[in-house]
Design a protein around this motif. Sequence first.
Motif, PDB file in Angstrom:
ATOM      1  N   LEU A 214     -41.698 -18.715 -59.038  1.00 39.34           N
ATOM      2  CA  LEU A 214     -41.522 -19.376 -60.325  1.00 39.34           C
ATOM      3  C   LEU A 214     -40.788 -18.459 -61.307  1.00 39.34           C
ATOM      4  N   HIS A 215     -41.117 -17.187 -61.282  1.00 34.89           N
ATOM      5  CA  HIS A 215     -40.450 -16.220 -62.145  1.00 34.89           C
ATOM      6  C   HIS A 215     -38.960 -16.133 -61.797  1.00 34.89           C
ATOM      7  N   ILE A 216     -38.633 -16.145 -60.515  1.00 35.00           N
ATOM      8  CA  ILE A 216     -37.235 -16.088 -60.088  1.00 35.00           C
ATOM      9  C   ILE A 216     -36.480 -17.338 -60.522  1.00 35.00           C
ATOM     10  N   VAL A 217     -37.110 -18.497 -60.374  1.00 39.64           N
ATOM     11  CA  VAL A 217     -36.465 -19.752 -60.773  1.00 39.64           C
ATOM     12  C   VAL A 217     -36.191 -19.761 -62.274  1.00 39.64           C
ATOM     13  N   ARG A 218     -37.121 -19.244 -63.044  1.00 39.57           N
ATOM     14  CA  ARG A 218     -36.908 -19.150 -64.493  1.00 39.57           C
ATOM     15  C   ARG A 218     -35.706 -18.260 -64.811  1.00 39.57           C
ATOM     16  N   LYS A 219     -35.589 -17.154 -64.095  1.00 36.54           N
ATOM     17  CA  LYS A 219     -34.458 -16.254 -64.319  1.00 36.54           C
ATOM     18  C   LYS A 219     -33.138 -16.943 -63.977  1.00 36.54           C
ATOM     19  N   ALA A 220     -33.130 -17.689 -62.882  1.00 33.15           N
ATOM     20  CA  ALA A 220     -31.921 -18.412 -62.485  1.00 33.15           C
ATOM     21  C   ALA A 220     -31.558 -19.474 -63.521  1.00 33.15           C
ATOM     22  N   TYR A 221     -32.560 -20.185 -63.991  1.00 35.06           N
ATOM     23  CA  TYR A 221     -32.349 -21.214 -65.017  1.00 35.06           C
ATOM     24  C   TYR A 221     -31.707 -20.605 -66.265  1.00 35.06           C
ATOM     25  N   LYS A 222     -32.242 -19.492 -66.721  1.00 33.20           N
ATOM     26  CA  LYS A 222     -31.697 -18.838 -67.911  1.00 33.20           C
ATOM     27  C   LYS A 222     -30.279 -18.343 -67.679  1.00 33.20           C
ATOM     28  N   ALA A 223     -30.012 -17.835 -66.475  1.00 26.25           N
ATOM     29  CA  ALA A 223     -28.675 -17.342 -66.168  1.00 26.25           C
ATOM     30  C   ALA A 223     -27.647 -18.472 -66.171  1.00 26.25           C
ATOM     31  N   ILE A 224     -28.028 -19.607 -65.613  1.00 24.92           N
ATOM     32  CA  ILE A 224     -27.096 -20.741 -65.530  1.00 24.92           C
ATOM     33  C   ILE A 224     -26.760 -21.292 -66.908  1.00 24.92           C
ATOM     34  N   PHE A 225     -27.782 -21.413 -67.757  1.00 23.86           N
ATOM     35  CA  PHE A 225     -27.592 -22.072 -69.048  1.00 23.86           C
ATOM     36  C   PHE A 225     -27.551 -21.077 -70.213  1.00 23.86           C
ATOM     37  N   ALA A 226     -27.134 -19.846 -69.931  1.00 23.97           N
ATOM     38  CA  ALA A 226     -27.064 -18.823 -70.981  1.00 23.97           C
ATOM     39  C   ALA A 226     -26.041 -19.161 -72.046  1.00 23.97           C
ATOM     40  N   ASP A 227     -24.990 -19.879 -71.662  1.00 31.07           N
ATOM     41  CA  ASP A 227     -23.944 -20.280 -72.607  1.00 31.07           C
ATOM     42  C   ASP A 227     -23.306 -21.557 -72.083  1.00 31.07           C
ATOM     43  N   GLY A 228     -22.176 -21.938 -72.613  1.00 26.15           N
ATOM     44  CA  GLY A 228     -21.544 -23.194 -72.230  1.00 26.15           C
ATOM     45  C   GLY A 228     -20.814 -23.162 -70.907  1.00 26.15           C
ATOM     46  N   ARG A 229     -20.732 -21.993 -70.262  1.00 20.22           N
ATOM     47  CA  ARG A 229     -20.002 -21.881 -68.990  1.00 20.22           C
ATOM     48  C   ARG A 229     -20.953 -22.125 -67.817  1.00 20.22           C
ATOM     49  N   VAL A 230     -21.477 -23.333 -67.753  1.00 21.22           N
ATOM     50  CA  VAL A 230     -22.551 -23.624 -66.803  1.00 21.22           C
ATOM     51  C   VAL A 230     -22.083 -23.468 -65.358  1.00 21.22           C
ATOM     52  N   ARG A 231     -20.964 -24.042 -65.019  1.00 16.42           N
ATOM     53  CA  ARG A 231     -20.501 -23.982 -63.636  1.00 16.42           C
ATOM     54  C   ARG A 231     -20.150 -22.549 -63.223  1.00 16.42           C
ATOM     55  N   GLU A 232     -19.485 -21.828 -64.100  1.00 12.09           N
ATOM     56  CA  GLU A 232     -19.137 -20.436 -63.800  1.00 12.09           C
ATOM     57  C   GLU A 232     -20.398 -19.591 -63.636  1.00 12.09           C
ATOM     58  N   ASN A 233     -21.370 -19.812 -64.501  1.00 12.53           N
ATOM     59  CA  ASN A 233     -22.633 -19.078 -64.406  1.00 12.53           C
ATOM     60  C   ASN A 233     -23.366 -19.393 -63.100  1.00 12.53           C
ATOM     61  N   ALA A 234     -23.343 -20.671 -62.714  1.00  9.60           N
ATOM     62  CA  ALA A 234     -24.016 -21.063 -61.473  1.00  9.60           C
ATOM     63  C   ALA A 234     -23.341 -20.435 -60.263  1.00  9.60           C
ATOM     64  N   SER A 235     -22.026 -20.351 -60.297  1.00  3.27           N
ATOM     65  CA  SER A 235     -21.290 -19.741 -59.203  1.00  3.27           C
ATOM     66  C   SER A 235     -21.652 -18.267 -59.059  1.00  3.27           C
ATOM     67  N   ALA A 236     -21.748 -17.565 -60.180  1.00  3.05           N
ATOM     68  CA  ALA A 236     -22.149 -16.158 -60.155  1.00  3.05           C
ATOM     69  C   ALA A 236     -23.595 -16.008 -59.688  1.00  3.05           C
ATOM     70  N   ALA A 237     -24.461 -16.929 -60.126  1.00  2.45           N
ATOM     71  CA  ALA A 237     -25.877 -16.865 -59.759  1.00  2.45           C
ATOM     72  C   ALA A 237     -26.091 -17.139 -58.269  1.00  2.45           C
TER      73      ALA A 237
END
Length: 277
Positions: A214-237
């Motif tokens: 659950l802690h890891i999923v939260r970190k991934a969620y925050k990384a993806i939606f940290a800013d408006g570059r959602v797709r780019e963030n998801a690709s990096a994640a």
Amino acid sequence: MTDVAGSARIDKRAFVEDGAIIGENCEIGPFCYVGRDVVLGDDVTLMHHAVVEGRTDIGAGCRVFPMAIIGGEPQSIRHDGSLTTLKVGKNCTMREGVTINTGSSHGGGKTVVGDNNLFLANSHVGHDCVIGSNVVLSNNVMVGGHAIIDDRVILSGGAAIHQFVHVGRQAFVGGLAGVVNDIIPYAMVVDNPAFMGGLNVVGMTRSGMSRSELHIVRKAYKAIFADGRVRENASAARDAFAGQSDAALEIIDFVLNREGERALTTPGSRRRGGETG
């Protein structure tokens, strides 16, 4: 010719059209209507005044409550009137006033519903939808045509799902939410217009997810939606979280592999409403 199993119990006040197939131990109550192209699996119960019509296949153990209409024609002005289909899986419950339409001639021609689903009173599933398994549609939920609702999703009372929206696995949608964009797996979505208020932590915990994952999923969620570059963030994640959590990768892949025409529901606040991106 109607094929009725010997163990089926059909009230003399029900009307079953010639051509219907009725499985073992089915029970059809008074004033029910069963169309000629309907197949009822074993142990299906139709309570009084239930309607099953169209080219509809109801799986074993399903229950259809009074005034439900299962297999009605698609509500689409583009439908050409041809015979389309609805397939409902096993052990589904369709409470009072539920409506589930067959597919449309312009949308693939079939509506598909999985197993162990609960459709509460007056909920609606439109044409060409795909509903997974272990899904709950609470009272007065409306799911527009061509929508996809993945496994273990809960849609709270009065929620409205726009046509062509894809709701990811084990998402939770709050009451009266107006959902116009896709929802990632495990999201908690509220308000109208809908926005993400975080993750469905309660549901994730109940499903057996460990505290560390659950802690890891939260970190991934925050990384993806940290800013408006959602797709780019998801690709990096995708690389950053590889091998750490199947659930985190499920969210990331959902973002990267979406094929629908809707945008993505993103985090917001009650003050400013949802955002799309």
